[in-house]
Design a protein around this motif. Structure first.
Motif, PDB file in Angstrom:
ATOM      1  N   HIS A 193       0.829  -1.200   0.000  1.00  0.00           N
ATOM      2  CA  HIS A 193       0.000   0.000   0.000  1.00  0.00           C
ATOM      3  C   HIS A 193       0.869   1.258   0.000  1.00  0.00           C
ATOM      4  N   ARG A 194       1.856   1.279   0.868  1.00  0.00           N
ATOM      5  CA  ARG A 194       2.773   2.428   0.895  1.00  0.00           C
ATOM      6  C   ARG A 194       3.506   2.576  -0.432  1.00  0.00           C
ATOM      7  N   GLY A 213      -2.348   0.956   7.199  1.00  0.00           N
ATOM      8  CA  GLY A 213      -2.556  -0.385   7.704  1.00  0.00           C
ATOM      9  C   GLY A 213      -3.911  -0.967   7.336  1.00  0.00           C
ATOM     10  N   LEU A 214      -4.067  -2.259   7.618  1.00  0.00           N
ATOM     11  CA  LEU A 214      -5.305  -2.971   7.323  1.00  0.00           C
ATOM     12  C   LEU A 214      -5.970  -3.452   8.599  1.00  0.00           C
ATOM     13  N   TYR A 215      -5.508  -4.568   9.152  1.00  0.00           N
ATOM     14  CA  TYR A 215      -6.134  -5.149  10.341  1.00  0.00           C
ATOM     15  C   TYR A 215      -5.635  -4.506  11.628  1.00  0.00           C
ATOM     16  N   GLN A 223      -3.092  -7.183  -4.770  1.00  0.00           N
ATOM     17  CA  GLN A 223      -3.845  -7.640  -3.609  1.00  0.00           C
ATOM     18  C   GLN A 223      -4.126  -9.146  -3.675  1.00  0.00           C
ATOM     19  N   ALA A 224      -4.357  -9.668  -4.871  1.00  0.00           N
ATOM     20  CA  ALA A 224      -4.671 -11.086  -5.024  1.00  0.00           C
ATOM     21  C   ALA A 224      -3.454 -11.973  -4.810  1.00  0.00           C
ATOM     22  N   LEU A 225      -2.263 -11.458  -5.023  1.00  0.00           N
ATOM     23  CA  LEU A 225      -1.057 -12.287  -4.909  1.00  0.00           C
ATOM     24  C   LEU A 225      -0.822 -12.807  -3.495  1.00  0.00           C
TER      25      LEU A 225
END
Length: 275
Positions: free
Chosen positions: A122-123, A230-232, A160-162
């Motif tokens: 993401h960064r 971040g995500l989670y 994202q899928a990788l």
């Protein structure tokens, strides 16, 4: 007598994977949309992080790009199944091979690995030379809805899928554990884009603030275009100093609002501190 292994049809795998992912996404995002934008639109409005709703055209754009992302996810999912069939991954079928404890631990490990993968990719996609090609589509949603969770450009959808093949290559993972992880990541991602803050105000008074990420954190990322990658979890942003400087104050403001009539915007409390 040995039974010959049936050859895999890659396009049939892609179709099945795309439909399966699409139906799960439609179910979770549809429930979130029904709750937040129809049934409880008025009673939850004081917890709407950005106190307005996007135009229909913006929502349909999110739906369209999400559908494209499902196709790319389906392609990667099919490739992962094929790689597993060829013995190139560590996905396994019998829980007894690694035991029930590892079955559950592997899900936790997958969540931690995915969180790191998301933060750093993401960064990287925010780099000025990459943003236009990878991440611009997602940031067309300045006030996202549940349908924005997978509203990606094709290149970002691929990135994202990788994480799917990465997980089953780097560690053993049962097929059902992988399925549970997939359900978790879809549900969490949609909740983070739903547009409402559902965590209690006391979160920022507890040590959990160093760990748990919140919808406010990610909605601010869409709104401000910087920080909050971040995500989670929130520990990567805290460790790397990339939390938006107004994040905690904004969370406290949102969670301090009083209910107001739907026709009015929630007012900023006189004292919106969490202490």
């Amino acid at each position: 007598m040995m039974i010959a292994r049936q050859p895999l049809n890659f396009w049939e795998l892609t179709y099945g994977s795309t439909v399966g992912l699409g139906l799960r996404y439609l179910l979770f995002a549809g429930i979130a949309w029904l709750l937040g934008y129809w049934l409880f639109k008025q009673s939850w409005f004081h917890r709407k992080i950005i106190a307005k709703f996007p135009r229909p055209g913006e929502v349909w754009r999110e739906v369209g790009y999400s559908a494209l992302s499902m196709l790319i996810f389906g392609l990667v999912g099919a490739a992962t199944v094929y790689a597993t069939r060829e013995g190139w991954t560590q996905m396994y079928r019998k829980i007894s091979e690694y035991g029930l404890v590892w079955f559950w631990l592997s899900i936790g490990c997958a969540i931690v690995i995915h969180d790191g993968w998301f933060y750093w990719t993401h960064r990287l996609m925010h780099h000025r030379k990459l943003f236009r090609w990878f991440h611009r589509v997602h940031h067309l949603s300045h006030n996202p809805t549940p349908w924005a969770a997978y509203s990606f450009s094709p290149l970002e959808a691929l990135v994202q899928a990788l994480i799917f093949p990465v997980l089953v290559v780097v560690m053993p993972m049962h097929a059902y554990a992988f399925g549970l992880f997939m359900m978790w990541q879809i549900a969490f991602n949609i909740a983070g884009h739903m547009g409402y803050e559902f965590h209690p105000r006391w979160l920022m008074r507890s040590p959990l603030r160093y760990i748990v990420n919140t919808p406010t954190n990610h909605i601010m990322h869409h709104e401000k275009m910087r920080g909050n990658y971040g995500l989670y979890f929130n520990f990567w942003d805290r460790l790397m100093g990339t939390n938006h400087e107004e994040y905690e104050r904004r969370f406290c403001e949102v969670t301090s609002r009083e209910k107001v009539p739907f026709s009015k915007s929630p007012s900023t409390p006189v004292d919106s501190r969490c202490d």
